[in-house]
Design an enzyme around this catalytic site. Sequence first.
Site, PDB file in Angstrom:
ATOM      1  N   ARG A   1       0.882  -1.185   0.000  1.00 56.11           N
ATOM      2  CA  ARG A   1       0.000   0.000   0.000  1.00 56.11           C
ATOM      3  C   ARG A   1       0.908   1.220   0.000  1.00 56.11           C
ATOM      4  O   ARG A   1       1.682   1.428   0.945  1.00 56.11           O
ATOM      5  CB  ARG A   1      -0.919   0.002   1.214  1.00 56.11           C
TER       6      ARG A   1
ATOM      7  N   HIS B   1      -7.337   0.596  -6.518  1.00 60.01           N
ATOM      8  CA  HIS B   1      -7.574  -0.220  -5.313  1.00 60.01           C
ATOM      9  C   HIS B   1      -8.265  -1.512  -5.773  1.00 60.01           C
ATOM     10  O   HIS B   1      -9.435  -1.757  -5.490  1.00 60.01           O
ATOM     11  CB  HIS B   1      -8.437   0.561  -4.327  1.00 60.01           C
TER      12      HIS B   1
ATOM     13  N   GLN C   1     -10.223  -3.974  -3.426  1.00 59.55           N
ATOM     14  CA  GLN C   1     -11.529  -3.430  -3.037  1.00 59.55           C
ATOM     15  C   GLN C   1     -12.583  -3.769  -4.096  1.00 59.55           C
ATOM     16  O   GLN C   1     -13.689  -4.216  -3.776  1.00 59.55           O
ATOM     17  CB  GLN C   1     -11.408  -1.911  -2.869  1.00 59.55           C
TER      18      GLN C   1
ATOM     19  N   ASP D   1     -17.134   7.286  -2.125  1.00 60.35           N
ATOM     20  CA  ASP D   1     -15.896   7.206  -1.331  1.00 60.35           C
ATOM     21  C   ASP D   1     -15.596   8.633  -0.860  1.00 60.35           C
ATOM     22  O   ASP D   1     -16.212   9.606  -1.330  1.00 60.35           O
ATOM     23  CB  ASP D   1     -14.765   6.653  -2.227  1.00 60.35           C
TER      24      ASP D   1
ATOM     25  N   CYS E   1     -16.567   2.077   0.279  1.00 58.19           N
ATOM     26  CA  CYS E   1     -15.421   1.212   0.622  1.00 58.19           C
ATOM     27  C   CYS E   1     -14.977   1.373   2.067  1.00 58.19           C
ATOM     28  O   CYS E   1     -14.288   0.503   2.592  1.00 58.19           O
ATOM     29  CB  CYS E   1     -14.264   1.496  -0.324  1.00 58.19           C
TER      30      CYS E   1
ATOM     31  N   ARG F   1     -14.150  -8.275   1.700  1.00 63.30           N
ATOM     32  CA  ARG F   1     -12.709  -8.083   1.493  1.00 63.30           C
ATOM     33  C   ARG F   1     -11.951  -9.353   1.912  1.00 63.30           C
ATOM     34  O   ARG F   1     -10.998  -9.768   1.269  1.00 63.30           O
ATOM     35  CB  ARG F   1     -12.197  -6.887   2.317  1.00 63.30           C
TER      36      ARG F   1
HETATM   37  N1  NVA Z   1      -9.836   6.761  -1.792  1.00 60.97           N
HETATM   38  C1  NVA Z   1      -9.515   6.387  -0.440  1.00 60.97           C
HETATM   39  C2  NVA Z   1      -9.783   4.932  -0.236  1.00 60.97           C
HETATM   40  C3  NVA Z   1      -9.481   4.425   1.149  1.00 60.97           C
HETATM   41  C4  NVA Z   1      -9.756   2.959   1.286  1.00 60.97           C
HETATM   42  C5  NVA Z   1      -8.071   6.711  -0.148  1.00 60.97           C
HETATM   43  O1  NVA Z   1      -7.218   6.448  -1.002  1.00 60.97           O
HETATM   44  O2  NVA Z   1      -7.795   7.252   0.921  1.00 60.97           O
HETATM   45  N1   CP Z   2     -11.475   0.113   2.211  1.00 66.59           N
HETATM   46  C1   CP Z   2     -10.214   0.021   2.665  1.00 66.59           C
HETATM   47  O1   CP Z   2      -9.266  -0.276   1.919  1.00 66.59           O
HETATM   48  O2   CP Z   2     -10.077   0.272   3.982  1.00 66.59           O
HETATM   49  P1   CP Z   2      -8.715   0.421   4.773  1.00 66.59           P
HETATM   50  O3   CP Z   2      -8.076   1.715   4.326  1.00 66.59           O
HETATM   51  O4   CP Z   2      -9.111   0.451   6.212  1.00 66.59           O
HETATM   52  O5   CP Z   2      -7.812  -0.737   4.433  1.00 66.59           O
END
Ligand code: NVA
Ligand code: CP
Length: 318
Positions: free
Chosen positions: A114, A141, A144, A235, A275, A303
Amino acid sequence: MDKFSKPLSKDLANLRGKNFISCADLSFDEITSLLELSSQFKNNLRRIDLGNRVLGLIFSKASTRTRVSFQVAMARLGAQTIDLSTQTTQLGRGEPIKDTARVLSRYCDALAIRTFGNEELLEYAKWSSVPVINALTDLEHPCQALADFLTIQEEFGKLEGLTLSYVGDGNNVANSLLLLGVSLGVNIRLACPKDFEPPASIVEKAKTINHSKSSIQIFNNPYEAVLGSNVIYTDVWASMGQEQEQLQRKEAFKGFTIDKDLIDQAVPEVIVLHCLPAHRGEEISDQVFESKFSRIFDQAENRLHTQQALLAALLGGL
Ligand code: NVA
Ligand code: CP
């Protein structure tokens, strides 16, 4: 061998040793086979033992769902994870990704990353000799999106021909939904404020993989986008790394909140997805978040099942 243990299907066996970087990496048959295996895991109809294999989690951003679901998925597969981060490894002191990836590939059987720039993920994939999984970058992602389409399939019993309207920022989550959705024959509508649409490169890519000719439409008006939709998805307006733009984005996204007025434009059996984590009162009202339309916690649960299926395939089966 008992009836719960059997070899992976040909489509899943083909994924052994591969990376999962983008939703565009998977064919229709591979996605549908992954969703089927996910359902089997969810319903305790399948057992796969990955022995003592190890997944390294290299997370440079916060995570609840992705981190924990990978940890639990590996535990359920009889395997393990190691929690790594830039703070606890030499990455934080400037050791290059190309060296880190080569070293960690000698210890781990797969790496879930990540990070911010997608190019960092690609650098891991270039140097790693074990599968690299995108656990979220600024561009996509994909893990997801697998859970999202399993949730939709569970609800409607099918995917092809449904219409999903994503309302909000044209971000990583939107990009993966678009790419996986068109592969599965789902019509995708994206309603974003002007200048917050998904990147043209993603939309162009989606058009090239759109074998089923499902429609891709981009709107600047959420009311037009959700008319007759089966699924409404949103989101956060400011993703991780965009915290300093929060106020400016709140202004730009006025009118894009998923509230009762908006979902009244969709079909009566519409479902609402997010999400998570959510900012109630911004991209979604508390009323809708907690309503009978919400499948948000089923989606979060999925997930676990979809990542268990993904790991079983990438790490090769029984
Ligand atoms: N778009 C959000 C998704 C978090 C799961 C982010 O990247 O922070
Ligand atoms: N939806 C998702 O990826 O959540 P987290 O950021 O908690 O992993």
